[in-house]
Write a protein that holds these residues in place. Structure first.
Motif, PDB file in Angstrom:
ATOM      1  N   ASP A 385     -39.884  37.527 -29.286  1.00 43.48           N
ATOM      2  CA  ASP A 385     -38.582  37.737 -29.910  1.00 43.48           C
ATOM      3  C   ASP A 385     -37.608  38.341 -28.894  1.00 43.48           C
ATOM      4  N   PHE A 386     -36.311  38.119 -29.134  1.00 41.83           N
ATOM      5  CA  PHE A 386     -35.306  38.753 -28.285  1.00 41.83           C
ATOM      6  C   PHE A 386     -33.965  38.809 -29.018  1.00 41.83           C
ATOM      7  N   ASP A 387     -33.111  39.733 -28.557  1.00 40.01           N
ATOM      8  CA  ASP A 387     -31.730  39.867 -29.033  1.00 40.01           C
ATOM      9  C   ASP A 387     -30.799  39.615 -27.862  1.00 40.01           C
ATOM     10  N   LYS A 388     -29.575  39.199 -28.176  1.00 40.62           N
ATOM     11  CA  LYS A 388     -28.618  38.892 -27.123  1.00 40.62           C
ATOM     12  C   LYS A 388     -27.209  38.936 -27.712  1.00 40.62           C
ATOM     13  N   THR A 389     -26.252  39.456 -26.927  1.00 38.25           N
ATOM     14  CA  THR A 389     -24.849  39.443 -27.327  1.00 38.25           C
ATOM     15  C   THR A 389     -24.032  38.763 -26.239  1.00 38.25           C
ATOM     16  N   LEU A 390     -23.209  37.801 -26.640  1.00 39.34           N
ATOM     17  CA  LEU A 390     -22.301  37.103 -25.736  1.00 39.34           C
ATOM     18  C   LEU A 390     -20.881  37.301 -26.215  1.00 39.34           C
ATOM     19  N   GLY A 391     -19.962  37.377 -25.285  1.00 37.59           N
ATOM     20  CA  GLY A 391     -18.550  37.512 -25.638  1.00 37.59           C
ATOM     21  C   GLY A 391     -17.684  36.822 -24.609  1.00 37.59           C
ATOM     22  N   ALA A 392     -16.501  36.386 -25.038  1.00 37.25           N
ATOM     23  CA  ALA A 392     -15.578  35.725 -24.113  1.00 37.25           C
ATOM     24  C   ALA A 392     -14.174  35.774 -24.683  1.00 37.25           C
ATOM     25  N   ASN A 393     -13.197  35.718 -23.787  1.00 35.90           N
ATOM     26  CA  ASN A 393     -11.785  35.682 -24.160  1.00 35.90           C
ATOM     27  C   ASN A 393     -11.220  34.290 -23.915  1.00 35.90           C
ATOM     28  N   SER A 394     -10.283  33.911 -24.756  1.00 38.32           N
ATOM     29  CA  SER A 394      -9.530  32.672 -24.576  1.00 38.32           C
ATOM     30  C   SER A 394      -8.049  33.005 -24.628  1.00 38.32           C
ATOM     31  N   TRP A 395      -7.260  32.251 -23.883  1.00 38.06           N
ATOM     32  CA  TRP A 395      -5.819  32.469 -23.939  1.00 38.06           C
ATOM     33  C   TRP A 395      -5.078  31.182 -23.620  1.00 38.06           C
ATOM     34  N   ARG A 396      -3.805  31.157 -24.001  1.00 34.08           N
ATOM     35  CA  ARG A 396      -2.958  29.991 -23.736  1.00 34.08           C
ATOM     36  C   ARG A 396      -1.520  30.441 -23.560  1.00 34.08           C
TER      37      ARG A 396
END
Length: 628
Positions: A385-396
């Protein structure tokens, strides 16, 4: 952004979403039974992790590279296409484009429509749609559609059906509540392709299917939504949508075929059984504010996605059948089908966008979005088992200038992100990876001509995507992030009402896509074109109307593509011609004779492993569309 309307889809007899969307500029299809059939290429990027599919702005989490809904175009007012990184509006997985199907809405004015069709390969279709008032404050919309076909080869039969319903309450002009319930069941073709020799399809085997008699491909989707729209005052509108989606998918097939010309046999392997039990519950809250010269949209989205994946990995089983007269037999594998993983993903997103009308000529646009994905994966067999957090920004950032009343130019730059694999299928091997990032610059011009009888649009773009998966140059056995790919190109669309009787529509796209840095197990792919990406695509339609009759002729061209990143297997370019002859019997009824692939052109639509999925041959259909 452009797309196709319901009237255009009926006029061209594009009853499937794939057929409708690939009439738009720069979109080509690469669907297979394994990816749900809704895989597209746009602006140099291919697949369900780069070209998203939405309904009314709602995107279902992509699990194991599969997107299967919506499959047909009935019940939709239009299908929009937003090209280039669309993460600002839709989140991750939209680097190439996003396809958004917009439903027909309830009306208090009663109306109904019926579509009846029958044609080649025992094809039958029936579509029903109705709307009207319920009491003083309510209205409804119901759309139902079913189709079936025997196909062009054994086990190629397909059938599907859906029911879409909306109940709208509008007690005041400021408040509107929609309750939506839908169900769709799809049983697409069980054809997994025609074998090849030396990287080329064996044309003489095009009409033969090597799957098992009891093979299965089935997608069941159920969707429930509650939508609220409240105009609080002259400058503020509040929108909220609460939804729950359940998608059950099952595959049980023999999927790999190797042709031996010396013995005239086909060796079958990869006896796969895979089941997806996918649920997604979420809420989308949005505020639209009109502050003088500023139109501001802001909101928060949250969703919980759960996937239970069962399969019979490592997919054992093998058999050999005659190439020309195969005995299909039954599906049987030495490997037991059992639940393997349970994955939970929690997604949160915040966004803010402003359209600023500087003056009569200038319009500026700016937007920002933050996505966060939290994963929890439970390995039912391996126990890793494992946990993971991903994040990212978008802009225009964008700017539009009106050169004149009929001519506008624009420019924009944007940043988005794609997952390195399907977000809901993150596993131990790729848990350390971040989201890939992409940047796009685009300029364009749109002009109306001949007093509004025609218009044309030209867009030029440049996209760069970083952090794709590659191999470590020093340790080729290890996969790392750090690869890069890019694309640049141009898209042209035009429409012209040449005479009161003759209308012309067309588009042309060119893209130069390449890997700037990519090492795979087979070697260095730098300079190669990504798989399933054509350099050129084009569509042309001419419609000629005389009295109650209209004749339509369409041409669709897709340039050559590669079936792998090594560029060692070519899918040749093709051009097919379609036509429709329609007669408006009266104000309510239109009869149409439809011909597809009139020249019976042999072509390969896409590939699956080392097999080639041959496109549909010549077919004819008669339909009746009746409005009440």
């Amino acid at each position: 952004m452009d797309g196709v309307s319901a009237e255009q889809m009926l006029e061209r007899a594009d009853y499937g979403v794939v057929e409708a969307i690939t009439r738009t500029v720069g979109l080509s299809a690469g669907g297979t039974p394994g990816n749900g059939g809704l895989a597209f290429s746009s602006r140099g990027f291919y697949g369900v992790n780069s070209v998203g599919v939405a309904e009314d702005g709602m995107v279902l989490g992509v699990a194991a590279g599969t997107t299967a809904y919506p499959g047909d175009s009935w019940g939709y007012e239009r299908i929009d296409v937003l090209r280039g990184p669309a993460s600002l509006m839709y989140g991750s997985g939209t680097m190439g484009a996003t396809v958004n199907a917009v439903r027909k809405q309830p009306s208090r004015t009663s109306s109904a429509e019926v579509l009846l069709g029958a044609g080649s390969n025992d094809t039958l279709r029936l579509g029903l749609g109705a709307t009207g008032a319920l009491g003083t404050y309510a209205s409804y919309r119901i759309d139902s559609y079913t189709t079936r076909s025997a196909g062009e080869r054994d086990l190629d039969n397909s059938r599907s059906g859906k029911f879409m319903s909306t109940l709208r309450f509008q007690p005041t002009s400021e408040l509107q509540v929609d309750l939506i319930a839908d169900r769709s069941v799809q049983n697409p073709s069980r054809y997994w392709g025609t074998p090849g020799v030396d990287g080329k399809v064996v044309q003489s085997l095009r009409d033969i299917n090597y799957n098992a008699d009891d093979s299965i491909v089935r997608y069941v989707d159920e969707r429930m939504r509650a939508k609220l729209q409240w105009k609080a005052n002259d400058w503020l509108t509040v929108r909220n949508e609460l939804y729950h989606v359940q998608s059950d998918r099952r595959w049980r097939n023999i999927e790999s075929y190797a042709f031996n010309p010396r013995t005239a046999t086909v060796a079958r392997s990869d006896y796969l059984e895979i089941l997806h039990d996918l649920e997604q519950t979420g809420n989308r809250l949005g505020l639209n504010m009109d502050w003088g010269a500023h139109q501001v949209a802001m909101g928060w989205e949250a969703a919980r996605i759960n996937l239970r994946l069962s399969n019979n990995s490592p997919y054992g089983g093998a058999s050999t059948v005659s190439a020309w007269d195969p005995v299909h037999g039954s599906w049987a594998s030495p490997d037991v089908t059992a639940p393997k993983t349970e994955t939970g993903v929690t997604q949160h997103a915040l966004y803010l966008e402003d359209a600023w009308r500087i003056n009569d000529r200038w319009l500026a646009m700016a937007g920002l979005r933050r996505d966060v994905y939290s994963f929890a994966r439970h390995e039912l067999v391996a126990g890793t088992d494992f946990d993971k957090t991903l994040g990212a920004n978008s802009w225009r950032l964008g700017l539009t200038y009106a050169l004149a009343g009929n001519t506008h130019v624009y420019g924009q730059v944007s940043m988005g992100h794609d997952p390195v694999t399907s977000l809901v299928s993150l596993n131990l091997a790729n848990r350390s990876y971040a989201l890939s990032k992409g940047r796009q610059a685009e300029v364009g011009i749109k002009q109306q001509v001949a007093g509004g009888r025609g218009e044309w649009t030209l867009a030029v773009f440049d996209i760069k995507k970083d952090d794709i998966i590659t191999r470590d140059p020093e340790r080729p056995a290890i996969s790392i992030q750090g690869g890069r790919q890019s694309s640049r190109g141009a898209e042209f669309t035009a429409m012209f009402q040449a005479t009161p009787a003759l209308r012309l529509e067309g588009n042309l796209a060119y893209v130069d896509a390449r890997f700037d840095q990519l090492i795979e197990a087979g070697g260095n792919r730098a300079g190669n074109r990504p798989l399933n990406v054509p350099r050129t695509t084009a569509n042309l339609w001419g419609h000629y109307r005389v009295g109650a009759w209209q004749a339509s002729l369409g041409l669709r061209h897709v340039g050559d593509r590669f079936a792998n990143n090594a560029n060692s297997v070519v899918l040749p370019a093709y051009t097919v011609a379609d036509a429709a002859l329609s007669w408006q019997m009266d104000q309510r009824t239109t009869l149409s004779l439809i011909g597809r692939n009139l020249a019976d052109r042999f072509y390969v639509g896409s590939s699956y492993g080392s097999q080639f999925l041959v496109g549909q041959g010549r077919s004819f259909e008669i339909t009746a569309h009746i409005r009440f």
